[in-house]
Scaffold this active site. Sequence first.
Site, mmCIF file in Angstrom:
data_model
loop_
_atom_site.group_PDB
_atom_site.id
_atom_site.type_symbol
_atom_site.label_atom_id
_atom_site.label_comp_id
_atom_site.label_asym_id
_atom_site.label_seq_id
_atom_site.Cartn_x
_atom_site.Cartn_y
_atom_site.Cartn_z
ATOM 1 N N HIS A 61 -3.007 -61.791 34.093
ATOM 2 C CA HIS A 61 -1.824 -62.080 33.302
ATOM 3 C C HIS A 61 -1.981 -61.864 31.952
ATOM 4 O O HIS A 61 -2.327 -62.795 31.008
ATOM 5 C CB HIS A 61 -1.061 -63.480 33.609
ATOM 6 C CG HIS A 61 0.241 -63.551 33.183
ATOM 7 N ND1 HIS A 61 1.311 -63.919 33.653
ATOM 8 C CD2 HIS A 61 0.772 -63.015 31.601
ATOM 9 C CE1 HIS A 61 2.356 -63.914 32.684
ATOM 10 N NE2 HIS A 61 1.985 -63.284 31.638
ATOM 11 N N HIS A 63 -1.056 -59.154 28.233
ATOM 12 C CA HIS A 63 -0.036 -58.155 27.821
ATOM 13 C C HIS A 63 -1.010 -57.182 27.036
ATOM 14 O O HIS A 63 -0.956 -57.286 25.829
ATOM 15 C CB HIS A 63 0.805 -58.940 26.925
ATOM 16 C CG HIS A 63 1.907 -59.922 27.767
ATOM 17 N ND1 HIS A 63 2.911 -59.475 28.047
ATOM 18 C CD2 HIS A 63 1.519 -61.212 27.728
ATOM 19 C CE1 HIS A 63 3.511 -60.649 28.694
ATOM 20 N NE2 HIS A 63 2.814 -61.522 28.581
ATOM 21 N N THR A 99 8.978 -59.886 28.208
ATOM 22 C CA THR A 99 10.176 -59.999 27.600
ATOM 23 C C THR A 99 11.079 -58.485 27.435
ATOM 24 O O THR A 99 12.058 -58.239 27.984
ATOM 25 C CB THR A 99 10.551 -60.801 26.558
ATOM 26 O OG1 THR A 99 9.775 -61.886 26.763
ATOM 27 C CG2 THR A 99 11.914 -61.122 26.406
ATOM 28 N N ASP A 285 -2.388 -65.312 29.715
ATOM 29 C CA ASP A 285 -1.333 -64.824 29.107
ATOM 30 C C ASP A 285 -1.536 -64.249 27.743
ATOM 31 O O ASP A 285 -0.829 -64.236 26.804
ATOM 32 C CB ASP A 285 -0.322 -65.949 28.932
ATOM 33 C CG ASP A 285 1.187 -65.596 28.565
ATOM 34 O OD1 ASP A 285 1.569 -64.210 28.689
ATOM 35 O OD2 ASP A 285 2.170 -66.301 27.923
ATOM 36 N N SER A 289 3.251 -63.490 23.261
ATOM 37 C CA SER A 289 3.846 -64.371 22.312
ATOM 38 C C SER A 289 3.988 -65.742 22.813
ATOM 39 O O SER A 289 4.056 -65.964 24.093
ATOM 40 C CB SER A 289 5.217 -63.969 21.613
ATOM 41 O OG SER A 289 6.174 -63.930 22.724
#
Length: 390
Positions: A61, A63, A99, A285, A289
Amino acid sequence: MIIIKNAEVYAPEYLGKKSILLAGGTIEGVYDNLAIPEDFPDIEVIDGEGKLIFPGFIDSHVHIIGGGGEGGFRTRTPEIQLSELIEGGITTVVGCLGTDSVCRNMKTLLAKAHGLEEEGITAYILSGSYQIPVVSITGKASEDIMLIEKVIGLGELALADHRSSQPTYEEFLRIVAEARVAGLLSGKCGIVNIHIGNGRNGVKYLMKMLEETEITAKQVLPTHINRSRTLLDMGAKYAAMGGIIDLTTSFDPDHLEDDEVRAGEALKLLLDYGVDIANIQFTSDGHGSLPKFNDEGEFAGLGIGSVQSLYDEVKEAILTYDVDMEQALKVITSNVADNLKLDNKGRVHKGKDADLVIVDKNTLNIEGVIAKGKKLMMNGEILVKGTFED
């Protein structure tokens, strides 16, 4: 060919002091004694005395093209660089959106994964974002999984969060079923990564799915389960039903919520609850953010996730909370490989990919990283950097 001798090996199970032979990007064997011909060409010998060898870490996970943006365009986080992953001992990464699926898109995510692969590590991606219907490359999530090699599942879809698309249970169930069938047909995991927010429903959709349908527990992966003690308790009950739970290692030390539990401590608590270690994994993560919102849902501050936190929290579990090293390592190696059906990853065994992390036995600090049989870090020095890094 590379031989690592005199190191203690965790596969992640403890094997004792061994010699490991790497050839052509693969672990050729793990030996008690290995004779090294003096005149044999092209063999590099690494003395692992005083070192521990772990499987390369898997972070499912991250980004990789950045995330965030909840505080406006200036709060979009940057793309990750190869050296950050190497410093964290991560040899396999799975990228996701988050998001924003408007200004960030799946094609860019796929291109970044190919780029990281070319630079030296293994990279996969998840199709979709927080939203249902799922954004995809081909126009349909199941087609992404079946037809695009690097797409192994969906996510992260958001539930119990004010930023989610507020899907109904039926909408959620339909997309999980679609991912499951696509995974079966393509021989992939087809897993659905679920962002669980602070909402009161928590993992209720997931528990209902296990109670009412034939979909198996390992088809979904709820993440951020340690964002509160209440959610951690729900996660323990979900794991008792056979579900996998994912603990997030990134946290903002300046804005740690009162009820938030760091992953290292959460691992100890879950094991004390009696949760099977096979049902627990960590993800960072990274480069997502870490937004903070007030009671009205208004943006109140921002941090950024770190991939180095993945192993830091494993160390925290071992050194501070006395979690057994074999158990702790599984949450970033073999457990993740099993959950994602990455058969060549997560273990130091003959025939597996030559992905290894070398750490100092006393400090547990990372000193070396080998990915696909190539040295990326040795003696604490990064040897391979991303194409545009200094």
